[in-house]
Design an enzyme around this catalytic site. Structure first.
Site, PDB file in Angstrom:
ATOM      1  N   LYS A 154      48.790  26.611  45.934  1.00  0.00           N
ATOM      2  CA  LYS A 154      49.246  27.563  44.904  1.00  0.00           C
ATOM      3  C   LYS A 154      50.664  28.029  45.238  1.00  0.00           C
ATOM      4  O   LYS A 154      51.531  28.055  44.381  1.00  0.00           O
ATOM      5  CB  LYS A 154      48.325  28.770  44.869  1.00  0.00           C
ATOM      6  N   ASN A 155      50.904  28.355  46.525  1.00  0.00           N
ATOM      7  CA  ASN A 155      52.192  28.966  46.888  1.00  0.00           C
ATOM      8  C   ASN A 155      53.323  27.962  46.995  1.00  0.00           C
ATOM      9  O   ASN A 155      54.438  28.328  47.366  1.00  0.00           O
ATOM     10  CB  ASN A 155      52.034  29.771  48.181  1.00  0.00           C
ATOM     11  N   CYS A 209      52.543  45.385  44.455  1.00  0.00           N
ATOM     12  CA  CYS A 209      51.172  45.010  44.125  1.00  0.00           C
ATOM     13  C   CYS A 209      50.305  45.734  45.152  1.00  0.00           C
ATOM     14  O   CYS A 209      50.802  46.527  45.955  1.00  0.00           O
ATOM     15  CB  CYS A 209      50.990  43.501  44.208  1.00  0.00           C
ATOM     16  N   ARG A 250      56.474  44.830  48.127  1.00  0.00           N
ATOM     17  CA  ARG A 250      56.967  43.499  47.705  1.00  0.00           C
ATOM     18  C   ARG A 250      58.420  43.577  47.210  1.00  0.00           C
ATOM     19  O   ARG A 250      58.739  43.213  46.095  1.00  0.00           O
ATOM     20  CB  ARG A 250      56.066  42.916  46.632  1.00  0.00           C
ATOM     21  N   ASP A 256      47.971  35.467  55.018  1.00  0.00           N
ATOM     22  CA  ASP A 256      47.013  35.104  53.967  1.00  0.00           C
ATOM     23  C   ASP A 256      45.656  34.698  54.538  1.00  0.00           C
ATOM     24  O   ASP A 256      44.723  34.452  53.780  1.00  0.00           O
ATOM     25  CB  ASP A 256      47.563  33.973  53.097  1.00  0.00           C
ATOM     26  N   ARG A 287      42.726  33.623  40.684  1.00  0.00           N
ATOM     27  CA  ARG A 287      44.170  33.366  40.650  1.00  0.00           C
ATOM     28  C   ARG A 287      44.534  32.247  41.612  1.00  0.00           C
ATOM     29  O   ARG A 287      45.506  31.536  41.411  1.00  0.00           O
ATOM     30  CB  ARG A 287      44.947  34.625  41.059  1.00  0.00           C
TER      31      ARG A 287
END
Ligand code: EPZ
Length: 431
Positions: A24-25, A118, A123, A307, A399
């Site tokens: 995803k990243n 968030c 961020r 993560d 997500r």
């Protein structure tokens, strides 16, 4: 329709094989990088997760045409009709900020909503902004938007990042490839997703040296062309399933990623007493005795990935001792711990340290997914909790994890995703 929940009945053994998707990243930034060249770029090994759909809307709003089919997508960036990424988009997904560099490089201007914070931290994007200014971009702020213009084009420069920010490194890379002259990014992020973005940009005709090291040198070119690229395997999805195997015993084999991208996580899982066998395209994990406590500090790559912090805490919650988990990357990434405590874990937060005292077992309870990785970690904890656990707010999980429930069920978990209805039994699940 109401939201959906995940229900898990703990205690099942997990074993078998699971294949992870593309990262995803990485893919979100590759989609943004496609804006740099007129023509059609093709990206394969694309996960079917909701963030991809949001990024498709963001770059679609700029005039690019995105066509998705199964695990592939094409971006036709021949004609860009706008340079604005609106608030309603950026507020849904902070990663939209990745269009800033490409837009300024291709169009000489960009108007991108401030992404805001968030729930894991503020961020900030000050390093993105300062770096672009050093490349000759004029930045103004107004009404919640960043207005970036480069009337004279971008000029290569030496940029030193205060911190190896992944996003700042990526935005600066995507701007520098079309700048006049040479750009050196010092203290650059070294994550594998940066190397993947670099491979994509080089495939478009960019000249980049040093990706994966703290110093990246970009020699600007006049123009780029579309590219075809396969997204690197998702090391965090892989790590999540490895912890699932460690929690439930395994053996579980996770394929589709490069084990070198998870070196420190594998080292820590071995230190916790797991048997970890590295394969050419994956890893097999098994745990046959109670996990041992292991201290962890999250750090930029190649340090222990932030993560993976929540997932590892779930394992440490059931170890036979005490350990300290330190979160050095984000300022508020322990919300998962509060939910884990509701399941019986013994975790005390002291500033950016979590003191984890292993307990003999967890018990099922209704819990709320605080964010993407925390939500996934709650599902992992539920796999070994006594009784049933109900996880709300699963949109966070969707997500970044494709078919998370199906993949865990295929490994033997008793897990379902269902519509949320009123009333939960005492152990957290519906009667
Ligand atoms: C990327 O976020 C990932 N997201 C994150 O994954 C990941 O946790 C993070 O990198 C670190 O590996 C995507 O790639 C979409 P940073 P990013 O810039 O780029 C501060 C997930 O779960 N900072 O390296 O935002 C920032 O506030 C997500 O998949 C500044 O202060 O990470 C943070 O505390 C979560 N100023 C720290 O640096 C800046 O200009 C790391 O941020 C930029 C960042």
């Amino acid at each position: 329709m109401g939201s959906t929940v995940i229900e898990v009945r703990g205690g099942r053994a997990l074993h078998g094989e699971v294949r992870v998707e593309g990262a995803k990243n990485s893919v979100l930034k590759l989609m943004a990088a496609s804006l740099l060249a007129p023509g059609v770029s093709r990206i394969t090994n694309v996960p079917t997760i909701s963030d991809i759909g949001v990024m498709a809307e963001v770059i679609g709003g700029l005039g690019a045409l995105v066509v998705r089919s199964d695990h592939e997508l094409t971006v036709d960036a021949t004609t860009l009709t706008s340079f604005e990424a609106p608030y309603e988009m950026v507020s849904r997904m902070r990663a939209s900020i990745a269009v800033l560099g490409p837009l300024v490089a291709r169009l000489g201007q960009a108007k991108v909503a401030m992404p805001g914070g968030c729930n894991i931290g503020s961020r900030k994007i000050d390093m993105h902004i300062r770096g672009l200014q050093e490349l000759g971009v004029r930045i103004e702020f107004g009404h919640g938007y960043i207005h970036a213009t480069a009337p004279e084009g971008l000029k290569g420069a030496d940029v030193m990042l205060d911190f190896p920010s992944v996003g700042a490194t990526e935005n600066l890379l995507m701007a520098a490839v079309l700048a006049e002259g040479t750009t050196v990014i010092d203290n650059a992020a070294r994550e594998p997703e940066i190397a993947d973005l670099t491979a994509f940009l080089v495939g478009m005709g960019a000249d980049i040296q040093g990706a994966g090291s703290p110093t990246i040198t970009v020699t600007g070119v006049d123009a780029l062309h579309p590219v075809e690229h396969r997204v690197v395997g998702d090391r965090i999805e892989a790590g999540t399933f490895l912890v699932a195997g460690a929690l439930c015993g395994g053996p579980v084999t996770v394929r589709g990623f490069n084990p070198k991208h998870l070196e420190l996580v594998l080292t820590k899982l071995r230190a916790a007493g797991c048997e970890v066998i590295v394969l050419p395209d994956g890893v097999t994990i098994e745990r046959t005795s109670i996990a041992r406590p292991v201290d962890v500090q999250t750090l930029p790559y190649p340090g222990f990935p932030t993560d993976m912090q929540a997932q590892f805490m779930a394992l440490m919650a059931l170890s036979d001792g005490d350990c300290i988990i330190t979160e050095n990357v984000f300022e508020n990434r322990f919300m998962f711990a509060d939910e884990l405590v509701r399941m019986g874990a013994d975790v005390r937060i002291e500033a950016h340290h979590a003191i984890v005292k292993g307990v003999r077992g967890l018990s099922g309870a209704p819990v709320r997914s605080p964010d993407l990785r925390g939500g996934a970690a709650l599902v992992l904890a539920a796999l070994v909790a006594e009784g049933c656990t109900r996880i709300n707010d699963v949109h966070h999980i969707e997500r970044g994890y494709e078919r998370f429930v199906e993949k865990l069920a295929a490994l033997g978990a008793d897990i379902v995703m269902k519509a949320d209805t009123m009333g939960t039994a005492s152990d957290g699940c519906e009667e």
